[in-house]
Design a protein around this motif. Structure first.
Motif, PDB file in Angstrom:
ATOM      1  N   GLY A 160       1.014  -8.600   4.041  1.00 21.39           N
ATOM      2  CA  GLY A 160       0.104  -8.305   5.150  1.00 21.39           C
ATOM      3  C   GLY A 160       0.779  -8.490   6.481  1.00 21.39           C
ATOM      4  N   GLY A 161       0.578  -9.616   7.070  1.00 19.35           N
ATOM      5  CA  GLY A 161       1.219  -9.894   8.342  1.00 19.35           C
ATOM      6  C   GLY A 161       0.481  -9.258   9.499  1.00 19.35           C
ATOM      7  N   GLY A 162      -0.675  -8.640   9.231  1.00 25.39           N
ATOM      8  CA  GLY A 162      -1.513  -8.130  10.298  1.00 25.39           C
ATOM      9  C   GLY A 162      -1.012  -6.834  10.912  1.00 25.39           C
ATOM     10  N   ALA A 163       0.013  -6.239  10.361  1.00 23.24           N
ATOM     11  CA  ALA A 163       0.537  -5.010  10.951  1.00 23.24           C
ATOM     12  C   ALA A 163       0.557  -3.908   9.908  1.00 23.24           C
ATOM     13  N   SER A 164       0.551  -2.663  10.376  1.00 25.77           N
ATOM     14  CA  SER A 164       0.811  -1.590   9.431  1.00 25.77           C
ATOM     15  C   SER A 164       2.304  -1.657   9.128  1.00 25.77           C
ATOM     16  N   LEU A 165       2.742  -0.894   8.137  1.00 27.47           N
ATOM     17  CA  LEU A 165       4.133  -1.039   7.707  1.00 27.47           C
ATOM     18  C   LEU A 165       5.086  -0.788   8.861  1.00 27.47           C
ATOM     19  N   ARG A 166       4.933   0.362   9.466  1.00 30.91           N
ATOM     20  CA  ARG A 166       5.710   0.630  10.652  1.00 30.91           C
ATOM     21  C   ARG A 166       5.236   1.937  11.248  1.00 30.91           C
ATOM     22  N   GLY A 167       4.494   1.822  12.323  1.00 31.58           N
ATOM     23  CA  GLY A 167       3.786   2.960  12.881  1.00 31.58           C
ATOM     24  C   GLY A 167       4.638   4.183  13.112  1.00 31.58           C
ATOM     25  N   ASP A 168       5.824   4.040  13.685  1.00 32.41           N
ATOM     26  CA  ASP A 168       6.560   5.219  14.124  1.00 32.41           C
ATOM     27  C   ASP A 168       7.687   5.615  13.180  1.00 32.41           C
ATOM     28  N   ALA A 169       7.736   5.015  12.005  1.00 36.47           N
ATOM     29  CA  ALA A 169       8.845   5.320  11.088  1.00 36.47           C
ATOM     30  C   ALA A 169       8.438   6.406  10.113  1.00 36.47           C
ATOM     31  N   PRO A 170       9.409   7.183   9.626  1.00 33.69           N
ATOM     32  CA  PRO A 170       9.068   8.090   8.544  1.00 33.69           C
ATOM     33  C   PRO A 170       8.566   7.266   7.369  1.00 33.69           C
ATOM     34  N   GLY A 171       7.585   7.784   6.642  1.00 31.22           N
ATOM     35  CA  GLY A 171       6.931   6.975   5.610  1.00 31.22           C
ATOM     36  C   GLY A 171       7.818   6.672   4.428  1.00 31.22           C
ATOM     37  N   LEU A 172       7.486   5.574   3.786  1.00 34.24           N
ATOM     38  CA  LEU A 172       8.139   5.256   2.530  1.00 34.24           C
ATOM     39  C   LEU A 172       7.723   6.274   1.484  1.00 34.24           C
ATOM     40  N   ARG A 173       8.627   6.568   0.570  1.00 36.16           N
ATOM     41  CA  ARG A 173       8.304   7.467  -0.539  1.00 36.16           C
ATOM     42  C   ARG A 173       7.917   6.597  -1.733  1.00 36.16           C
ATOM     43  N   VAL A 174       6.658   6.736  -2.139  1.00 39.22           N
ATOM     44  CA  VAL A 174       6.100   5.846  -3.170  1.00 39.22           C
ATOM     45  C   VAL A 174       5.519   6.674  -4.310  1.00 39.22           C
ATOM     46  N   ILE A 175       5.740   6.209  -5.550  1.00 43.18           N
ATOM     47  CA  ILE A 175       5.105   6.867  -6.702  1.00 43.18           C
ATOM     48  C   ILE A 175       4.225   5.851  -7.428  1.00 43.18           C
ATOM     49  N   ASP A 176       3.005   6.294  -7.774  1.00 46.41           N
ATOM     50  CA  ASP A 176       2.088   5.464  -8.562  1.00 46.41           C
ATOM     51  C   ASP A 176       2.083   6.043  -9.976  1.00 46.41           C
TER      52      ASP A 176
END
Ligand SMILES: C[S@@+](CC[C@H](N)C(=O)[O-])C[C@H]1O[C@@H](n2cnc3c(N)ncnc32)[C@H](O)[C@@H]1O
Length: 265
Positions: A87-103
Motif C-alpha cells: 500500500g503505502g497510500g500511493a498508486s504504483l506510479r502515476g506517470d510511469a508506463p504500466g506494469l505488464r501483469v498476467i492473472d
C-alpha cells in the motif's frame, strides 16, 4: 458496499483513484447478475463480495511494486514509491508506463480485474481456460470502460510457450487455481527475470511452499519471504507467496498438464 470498500482500502494503506469504488460496485452487480446463469462464484452477498473478493484481491497491489521494469533507476517502481511495505497510500506510479501483469486462472477476474480498477496504469492480461468466463470478462471490461486489458481464452501451460508471453511479464498473479508446485509451473514461465510471481494462498500453505522449492528453482525463480495479511473486516488472514524470477525459464517448461500433475517438479 461503498463504505466497506473505502474503509477497507484505507486500512490497507491504499488510495483508490477517482471512480474506482463506483466501478467495483458495478463489477459486483454484474458478477451477481451473471452468477444466476453461469457459475462464477459461491460468494454473492454484497459485503462478502466486497471483502473476500475485492479487498482480498486489492492486497496484492502493494506487492506488485517490486516488479518494476528491469534496469532500475527512474523506471523502478520500488524506487519511485519508496519503501517495500504494501500500500503505502500511493498508486504504483502515476506517470510511469504500466506494469505488464498476467492473472493466471482468473475466473471471474480475481485478483486481476480488481488490480486494474485500482491501478489503471497496469497493462493486464486475464487468462482462463474456460471460454465463457473469458467472454463475460470482455463484457465487464467494456461496461467498465477499461482500456489495456486483454482477455485470453487459453490454457496457461500452453500459452506460456508463445513468444511475447514467455519470460515477458513484470508480474504473474494467481488465486485458487492449483497447489503451489503445479501453479509455479503454470505461472513462473510468464515472468521476466527481475519480475515477480505472486500466489494468493491460505496461511496453512507452509508445507505447500516447501514442496514448491524444487519447481521454483528449476523454473528460474527464488522464493522470497511470504507475507501474511488480514482481509479488513473479514476476520481472516491470507498469505501472499512471493517468487522472484532470477533467470529465464529453461526450454521444455512448462510441460503438458498431464505431466505437470503426474510428476510435479
Ligand atoms: C477456482 S477458480 C479461481 C478463479 C479466480 N482466480 C478466483 O480466485 O476467484 C480456478 C480458475 O482457474 C482456471 N484454470 C484452471 N486450470 C487452468 C489452466 N491450466 N489454464 C488456465 N486456466 C485454468 C479455471 O477455468 C477457473 O476459472
Amino acid at each position: 458496499m461503498r463504505e466497506i470498500l473505502n474503509r477497507g482500502l484505507e486500512q490497507m494503506g491504499l488510495t483508490a483513484p477517482e471512480g474506482a469504488v463506483e466501478r467495483l460496485e458495478i463489477y459486483a452487480r454484474l458478477l451477481v447478475e451473471q452468477n444466476k446463469v453461469m457459475n462464477l462464484t459461491a460468494i454473492t452477498e454484497p459485503e462478502a463480495v466486497a471483502r473476500l473478493h475485492f479487498l482480498d484481491s486489492a492486497a496484492v497491489l502493494g506487492y506488485l511494486r517490486g516488479a518494476g521494469h528491469a534496469g532500475g533507476g527512474d523506471n523502478t517502481l520500488s524506487v519511485a514509491c519508496g519503501d517495500s511495505s504494501p500500500g503505502g497510500g500511493a498508486s504504483l506510479r502515476g506517470d510511469a508506463p504500466g506494469l505488464r501483469v498476467i492473472d493466471v486462472g482468473t475466473g471471474a477476474g480475481f485478483p486481476g480485474l480488481v488490480l486494474k480498477i485500482l491501478e489503471p496504469s497496469l497493462s493486464l492480461t486475464l487468462l482462463d481456460s474456460l471460454g465463457k468466463r473469458v467472454k463475460w470478462l470482455e463484457t465487464v471490461c467494456r461496461e467498465l470502460g477499461l482500456e489495456g486489458v486483454t482477455c485470453l481464452h487459453a490454457r496457461a501451460e500452453e500459452q506460456a510457450l508463445e513468444p511475447g508471453f514467455r519470460d515477458s511479464f513484470d508480474a504473474a498473479v494467481s488465486r485458487a487455481v492449483a497447489s503451489l508446485p503445479l501453479l509455479t509451473e503454470l505461472c513462473l514461465p510468464y515472468v521476466r527475470p527481475g519480475g515477480t510471481f505472486l500466489a494468493m494462498k491460505s496461511v496453512e500453505s507452509g508445507q505447500e511452499i516447501l514442496s514448491a522449492q524444487g519447481a521454483v528453482k528449476r523454473l528460474g525463480g527464488r522464493l522470497e519471504e511470504p507475507v501474511d495479511y488480514d482481509v479488513p473486516g473479514a476476520g481472516v488472514t491470507h498469505r501472499l507467496v512471493r517468487v522472484r524470477k532470477i533467470s529465464n525459464t529453461p526450454k521444455g517448461y512448462p510441460r503438458k498438464w498431464a505431466k505437470i500433475k503426474k510428476e510435479p517438479l
